[in-house]
Design an enzyme around this catalytic site. Structure first.
Site, PDB file in Angstrom:
ATOM      1  N   CYS A 117       0.903  -1.049  -0.100  1.00  0.00           N
ATOM      2  CA  CYS A 117      -0.039  -0.168   0.052  1.00  0.00           C
ATOM      3  C   CYS A 117       0.885   1.225   0.222  1.00  0.00           C
ATOM      4  CB  CYS A 117      -0.920   0.112   0.996  1.00  0.00           C
ATOM      5  SG  CYS A 117      -2.046   1.114   1.317  1.00  0.00           S
ATOM      6  N   PRO A 118       0.390   2.241  -0.826  1.00  0.00           N
ATOM      7  CA  PRO A 118      -0.674   2.364  -1.717  1.00  0.00           C
ATOM      8  C   PRO A 118      -0.223   1.987  -3.067  1.00  0.00           C
ATOM      9  CG  PRO A 118       0.510   4.305  -1.706  1.00  0.00           C
ATOM     10  CD  PRO A 118       1.323   3.587  -0.846  1.00  0.00           C
TER      11      PRO A 118
END
Length: 76
Positions: A14-15
């Site tokens: 993430c991200p």
């Protein structure tokens, strides 16, 4: 005719998977589908939530054991 694109983001966190999806959707045509393969558990929640928020269509979200396969259709 729509196309299906695939992003292998299994080794990113993430991200990363979300950013790769956003970039792919910018290049895709309306009706195209983008499949994201992600080993980041957060993608299973984050991508569907983002998809609803921005108005695309979540086609499927499948737990494949060691990763998720999430398909989004570009709607606008």
């Amino acid at each position: 005719m729509s196309a299906r694109h695939s992003i292998d983001a299994r080794q990113t966190f993430c991200p990363g998977p979300m950013m790769e999806l956003i970039a792919a959707l910018k290049e895709a045509s309306i009706g195209d589908e983008v499949e994201v393969l992600s080993s980041d558990k957060g993608s299973a929640d984050d991508i569907p939530a983002w998809t609803r928020k921005v108005g695309h269509h979540l086609v499927s979200s499948e737990d494949r054991g060691d990763h998720w396969a999430i398909v989004v259709r570009k709607m606008k």
